[in-house]
Design a protein around this motif. Structure first.
Motif, mmCIF file in Angstrom:
data_model
loop_
_atom_site.group_PDB
_atom_site.id
_atom_site.type_symbol
_atom_site.label_atom_id
_atom_site.label_comp_id
_atom_site.label_asym_id
_atom_site.label_seq_id
_atom_site.Cartn_x
_atom_site.Cartn_y
_atom_site.Cartn_z
ATOM 1 N N PHE A 7 41.572 49.421 37.078
ATOM 2 C CA PHE A 7 41.094 48.196 37.706
ATOM 3 C C PHE A 7 41.430 48.253 39.180
ATOM 4 O O PHE A 7 42.591 48.359 39.557
ATOM 5 N N GLY A 9 40.593 46.599 43.195
ATOM 6 C CA GLY A 9 40.086 45.410 43.880
ATOM 7 C C GLY A 9 41.178 44.777 44.707
ATOM 8 O O GLY A 9 42.355 45.085 44.520
ATOM 9 N N LYS A 15 42.487 40.970 38.934
ATOM 10 C CA LYS A 15 42.732 42.193 38.161
ATOM 11 C C LYS A 15 43.716 41.941 37.019
ATOM 12 O O LYS A 15 43.473 42.371 35.893
ATOM 13 N N GLN A 18 42.192 39.701 34.165
ATOM 14 C CA GLN A 18 41.152 40.406 33.419
ATOM 15 C C GLN A 18 41.719 41.598 32.652
ATOM 16 O O GLN A 18 41.304 41.875 31.528
ATOM 17 N N ALA A 19 42.665 42.276 33.250
ATOM 18 C CA ALA A 19 43.257 43.434 32.576
ATOM 19 C C ALA A 19 44.017 42.990 31.331
ATOM 20 O O ALA A 19 43.904 43.606 30.268
ATOM 21 N N SER A 32 50.565 47.397 34.554
ATOM 22 C CA SER A 32 50.475 46.809 35.895
ATOM 23 C C SER A 32 51.707 47.237 36.682
ATOM 24 O O SER A 32 52.828 46.839 36.359
ATOM 25 N N ASP A 84 46.365 48.801 36.231
ATOM 26 C CA ASP A 84 46.059 47.633 37.065
ATOM 27 C C ASP A 84 46.983 47.659 38.281
ATOM 28 O O ASP A 84 48.190 47.526 38.156
ATOM 29 N N LEU A 113 36.647 45.024 41.071
ATOM 30 C CA LEU A 113 36.414 43.574 41.117
ATOM 31 C C LEU A 113 36.218 43.167 42.567
ATOM 32 O O LEU A 113 37.097 43.376 43.406
ATOM 33 N N ALA A 166 33.403 39.265 40.995
ATOM 34 C CA ALA A 166 34.579 38.617 40.415
ATOM 35 C C ALA A 166 34.623 37.112 40.666
ATOM 36 O O ALA A 166 35.693 36.514 40.693
#
Ligand code: AMP
Length: 183
Positions: A7, A9, A15, A18-19, A32, A84, A113, A166
């Motif tokens: 991911f 962005g 991120k 959504q992740a 992450s 992420d 994103l 996004a």
């Protein structure tokens, strides 16, 4: 469905949200680096102490430190994953490619994103994290443009990039992401 994902962005694009959602729905490991670093800071580990001031300024912590975190998690894991907030620069992307080659794995898709700066800043200001004051936010956007945005072209050239608008609700954005993972 594709299940080895990055991911990408700017900060505030969603991120993390959504992740987490995608990982839960499709049983993927959600890695992450920001969350893992914040956990180290909170626990007061040597790694956390090293990272804390850098994070507070909105700069990037060292590639070695972040890579060690990612490597230890990916080596232990079987199955799909979603990274992420990593990689954040070209050196990290190259290190990730080497690590994945060692593990005989490859990235299946990079989800970018995209959201305009004004909306990003508003979202970040309303989030209230320690590094979410206006000055640090602006610095994080600069760091993103200078160090992370070059990855867009890198993954585009590799044929892995998928752009996702996004804006909208969490579910709308999620549906757009999932569409890209099944075709
Ligand atoms: P994030 O939660 O992804 O917004 O990350 C918060 C902060 O953690 C960043 O501003 C950086 O200071 C640090 N960080 C997270 N991921 C990385 C990374 N891959 N490389 C370097 N620093 C990172």
């Amino acid at each position: 469905m594709k299940q080895r994902l990055l991911f990408l962005g700017p900060p505030g694009a969603g991120k993390g949200t959504q992740a987490a959602l995608l990982a839960e729905r499709h049983q993927l490991l959600h890695l992450s680096t920001g969350d893992l670093l914040r956990a180290e800071v909170k626990a007061g580990t040597p790694l956390g102490l090293e990272a804390e001031a850098v994070m507070a300024r909105g700069e990037l912590v060292s590639d070695e430190l972040v890579l060690a975190i990612v490597r230890s998690r990916l080596e232990k894991h079987q199955g799909g994953w979603l990274l992420d907030g990593f990689p954040r620069n070209l050196a990290q992307a190259e290190a990730l490619e080497a690590l994945l080659a060692d593990l005989d794995q490859r990235i299946e898709q990079v989800v970018l994103l995209e959201l305009e700066d004004g909306v990003l800043i508003q979202r970040l200001l309303s989030r209230g994290r320690a590094d979410d004051n206006e000055e640090v936010i602006r610095n994080r956007l600069v760091v993103y443009q200078e160090q992370t945005a070059p990855l867009i072209d890198h993954y585009r050239q590799l044929g892995l990039l998928r752009r996702v608008e996004a804006s909208g609700t969490v579910e709308e954005i999620s549906a757009r992401i999932v569409t890209g993972l099944v075709d």
